[in-house]
Design a protein around this motif. Structure first.
Motif, PDB file in Angstrom:
ATOM      1  N   VAL A  12       0.867  -1.185   0.000  1.00  0.00           N
ATOM      2  CA  VAL A  12       0.000   0.000   0.000  1.00  0.00           C
ATOM      3  C   VAL A  12       0.901   1.231   0.000  1.00  0.00           C
ATOM      4  O   VAL A  12       1.745   1.394   0.903  1.00  0.00           O
ATOM      5  N   ARG A  13       0.710   2.082  -0.999  1.00  0.00           N
ATOM      6  CA  ARG A  13       1.591   3.237  -1.153  1.00  0.00           C
ATOM      7  C   ARG A  13       1.048   4.482  -0.451  1.00  0.00           C
ATOM      8  O   ARG A  13       1.746   5.111   0.341  1.00  0.00           O
ATOM      9  N   SER A  14      -0.195   4.821  -0.758  1.00  0.00           N
ATOM     10  CA  SER A  14      -0.717   6.077  -0.188  1.00  0.00           C
ATOM     11  C   SER A  14      -2.237   6.081  -0.228  1.00  0.00           C
ATOM     12  O   SER A  14      -2.857   5.329  -0.985  1.00  0.00           O
ATOM     13  N   LEU A  15      -2.802   6.964   0.616  1.00  0.00           N
ATOM     14  CA  LEU A  15      -4.247   7.190   0.648  1.00  0.00           C
ATOM     15  C   LEU A  15      -4.480   8.694   0.614  1.00  0.00           C
ATOM     16  O   LEU A  15      -3.974   9.439   1.479  1.00  0.00           O
ATOM     17  N   THR A  16      -5.225   9.110  -0.370  1.00  0.00           N
ATOM     18  CA  THR A  16      -5.532  10.536  -0.517  1.00  0.00           C
ATOM     19  C   THR A  16      -7.023  10.727  -0.293  1.00  0.00           C
ATOM     20  O   THR A  16      -7.846  10.111  -0.984  1.00  0.00           O
ATOM     21  N   VAL A  17      -7.360  11.602   0.689  1.00  0.00           N
ATOM     22  CA  VAL A  17      -8.762  11.887   1.011  1.00  0.00           C
ATOM     23  C   VAL A  17      -9.093  13.268   0.455  1.00  0.00           C
ATOM     24  O   VAL A  17      -8.522  14.285   0.861  1.00  0.00           O
ATOM     25  N   ASN A  62     -14.508  10.537   0.890  1.00  0.00           N
ATOM     26  CA  ASN A  62     -14.261  10.363  -0.539  1.00  0.00           C
ATOM     27  C   ASN A  62     -12.756  10.475  -0.774  1.00  0.00           C
ATOM     28  O   ASN A  62     -12.145  11.484  -0.415  1.00  0.00           O
ATOM     29  N   GLY A  63     -12.154   9.395  -1.357  1.00  0.00           N
ATOM     30  CA  GLY A  63     -10.718   9.436  -1.557  1.00  0.00           C
ATOM     31  C   GLY A  63     -10.274   8.358  -2.540  1.00  0.00           C
ATOM     32  O   GLY A  63     -11.085   7.650  -3.175  1.00  0.00           O
ATOM     33  N   SER A  64      -8.950   8.181  -2.662  1.00  0.00           N
ATOM     34  CA  SER A  64      -8.367   7.188  -3.573  1.00  0.00           C
ATOM     35  C   SER A  64      -7.179   6.525  -2.896  1.00  0.00           C
ATOM     36  O   SER A  64      -6.411   7.184  -2.186  1.00  0.00           O
ATOM     37  N   VAL A  85      -4.869   2.108  -8.776  1.00  0.00           N
ATOM     38  CA  VAL A  85      -5.554   3.144  -8.012  1.00  0.00           C
ATOM     39  C   VAL A  85      -7.009   2.724  -7.842  1.00  0.00           C
ATOM     40  O   VAL A  85      -7.697   2.430  -8.822  1.00  0.00           O
ATOM     41  N   VAL A  86      -7.464   2.692  -6.592  1.00  0.00           N
ATOM     42  CA  VAL A  86      -8.825   2.273  -6.270  1.00  0.00           C
ATOM     43  C   VAL A  86      -9.552   3.454  -5.624  1.00  0.00           C
ATOM     44  O   VAL A  86      -9.035   4.061  -4.665  1.00  0.00           O
ATOM     45  N   HIS A  87     -10.732   3.751  -6.132  1.00  0.00           N
ATOM     46  CA  HIS A  87     -11.549   4.841  -5.577  1.00  0.00           C
ATOM     47  C   HIS A  87     -12.337   4.321  -4.379  1.00  0.00           C
ATOM     48  O   HIS A  87     -12.999   3.281  -4.459  1.00  0.00           O
ATOM     49  N   ILE A  88     -12.255   5.064  -3.265  1.00  0.00           N
ATOM     50  CA  ILE A  88     -12.949   4.696  -2.025  1.00  0.00           C
ATOM     51  C   ILE A  88     -13.951   5.797  -1.684  1.00  0.00           C
ATOM     52  O   ILE A  88     -13.620   6.999  -1.715  1.00  0.00           O
ATOM     53  N   GLU A  89     -15.155   5.353  -1.330  1.00  0.00           N
ATOM     54  CA  GLU A  89     -16.207   6.340  -1.058  1.00  0.00           C
ATOM     55  C   GLU A  89     -17.187   5.816  -0.014  1.00  0.00           C
ATOM     56  O   GLU A  89     -17.513   4.625   0.022  1.00  0.00           O
ATOM     57  N   ASN A 135      -5.737  17.859   3.511  1.00  0.00           N
ATOM     58  CA  ASN A 135      -5.919  17.255   2.185  1.00  0.00           C
ATOM     59  C   ASN A 135      -4.647  16.573   1.671  1.00  0.00           C
ATOM     60  O   ASN A 135      -4.590  16.187   0.505  1.00  0.00           O
ATOM     61  N   LYS A 136      -3.656  16.441   2.536  1.00  0.00           N
ATOM     62  CA  LYS A 136      -2.406  15.821   2.121  1.00  0.00           C
ATOM     63  C   LYS A 136      -2.582  14.291   2.061  1.00  0.00           C
ATOM     64  O   LYS A 136      -3.257  13.714   2.915  1.00  0.00           O
ATOM     65  N   PRO A 137      -1.981  13.650   1.095  1.00  0.00           N
ATOM     66  CA  PRO A 137      -2.063  12.186   1.038  1.00  0.00           C
ATOM     67  C   PRO A 137      -1.307  11.552   2.191  1.00  0.00           C
ATOM     68  O   PRO A 137      -0.255  12.041   2.610  1.00  0.00           O
ATOM     69  N   ILE A 138      -1.835  10.482   2.692  1.00  0.00           N
ATOM     70  CA  ILE A 138      -1.194   9.726   3.761  1.00  0.00           C
ATOM     71  C   ILE A 138      -0.316   8.667   3.114  1.00  0.00           C
ATOM     72  O   ILE A 138      -0.813   7.755   2.429  1.00  0.00           O
TER      73      ILE A 138
END
Length: 303
Positions: A147-152, A174-176, A225-229, A290-293
């Motif tokens: 897992v590289r990153s999570l952006t909300v 809502n994120g990716s 890249v997977v969209h999460i909502e 809003n920074k990616p984790i």
């Protein structure tokens, strides 16, 4: 001493009528005695060896009574009998061979079946061993997932009511999510699928995403890249555990959980290697950031 015949004697011997054929007299041949040198007696002049009818009559008689033992091409003995037909030629009636050939035919058929079964069994064993070797060679190549990153892009919590009208806190997320997949296999590609990717807060799924199935070539990396909502997810009693900072910022402790499944086809669809990697990553979402984790290598548990 010779006797002369008179004309009356000759007339008595002549046939009475030309239209009627003379009656054929029956003659009997006396079988020879036990002595092989005995001279045969003939009761009729026609049976005399000097008479021309004697040869044909004797041949027909012998043909009518002929029976003998013969040996077939396969080496088995048999008995053959014949009898004369209307024209006087010998005609073969029946040939009866001693023994039965069915047992030999059954033995040959059984031998063929046994040979076919042994050949088929040998092929199955060899093919099974070959498949097991290929399967064993493909087992060590486990798919690597990271897992590289999570952006909300959007996170909001407010008051609301569920579908039954019960008032509670509602959460929108809502994120990716970016994931890296590596196939270390040297001689086969893999089909990659995954369970739903869930963001869980206190046993409540607040957001979810789905990884689309795809094919990945051997010795290759791929970033997915997977969209999460999650929309208007009721939190109920779990909302009391939220961390609310000054200024209305909300920090939500979450856990990212999913499982990646890979399948490699080695010999068509006969031999397959299947690997599963379960991923669990703890994280904290900040509603004001809003920074990616970014996830470090040891930030997640891979099993």
């Amino acid at each position: 001493m010779l006797h002369t015949r008179s004309e009356s004697d000759l007339a008595s011997l002549a046939p009475s009528s030309p239209s009627r054929s003379p009656k054929r007299q029956v003659y009997y041949v006396q079988s020879p005695s036990s002595s092989m040198h005995a001279t045969p007696n003939f009761t009729s002049p026609m049976e005399s060896p000097t008479h021309p009818y004697f040869g044909r009559h004797s041949r027909n008689s012998s043909a009518s009574r002929f029976s003998g033992i013969f040996r077939s091409s396969s080496g088995r003995k048999g008995v053959r009998s014949s009898k004369p037909n209307e024209k006087g030629w010998p005609e073969c009636d029946v040939i009866v061979e001693e023994g039965n050939y069915d047992e030999f035919d059954d033995d040959k058929a059984c031998t063929r079946r046994c040979q076919v079964l042994l050949a088929l069994l040998g092929f199955v064993v060899l093919f099974t061993v070959f498949c097991l070797i290929i399967w064993g060679a493909g087992r060590p190549f486990k798919t690597e997932v990271a897992v590289r990153s999570l952006t909300v892009s959007n996170m909001y919590m407010g008051s609301g009511a569920d579908f039954t009208g019960v008032p509670t806190k509602m959460l929108n997320v809502n994120g990716s999510l970016r994931i890296s997949v590596y196939n270390p296999a040297t001689f086969y590609g893999i089909h990659v699928t995954a369970t739903p990717l869930n963001l869980i807060y206190s046993d409540v799924v607040v957001a979810t995403g789905e990884l689309q199935k795809y094919y990945q070539h051997r010795k290759s990396h791929k970033n997915v890249v997977v969209h999460i909502e999650g929309t208007r997810v009721p939190l109920y009693g779990a909302a009391s555990n939220l961390i609310v900072e000054e200024g209305g910022a909300v920090q939500v402790p979450l856990a990212l959980e999913f499982e990646v499944r890979t399948q490699g086809d080695l010999v068509g669809k006969l031999v397959r290697t299947v690997h599963r990697r379960r991923v669990s990553c703890p994280l904290i979402l900040d509603s004001t950031s809003n920074k990616p984790i970014k996830f470090k290598k040891d930030a997640c548990i891979y099993s």
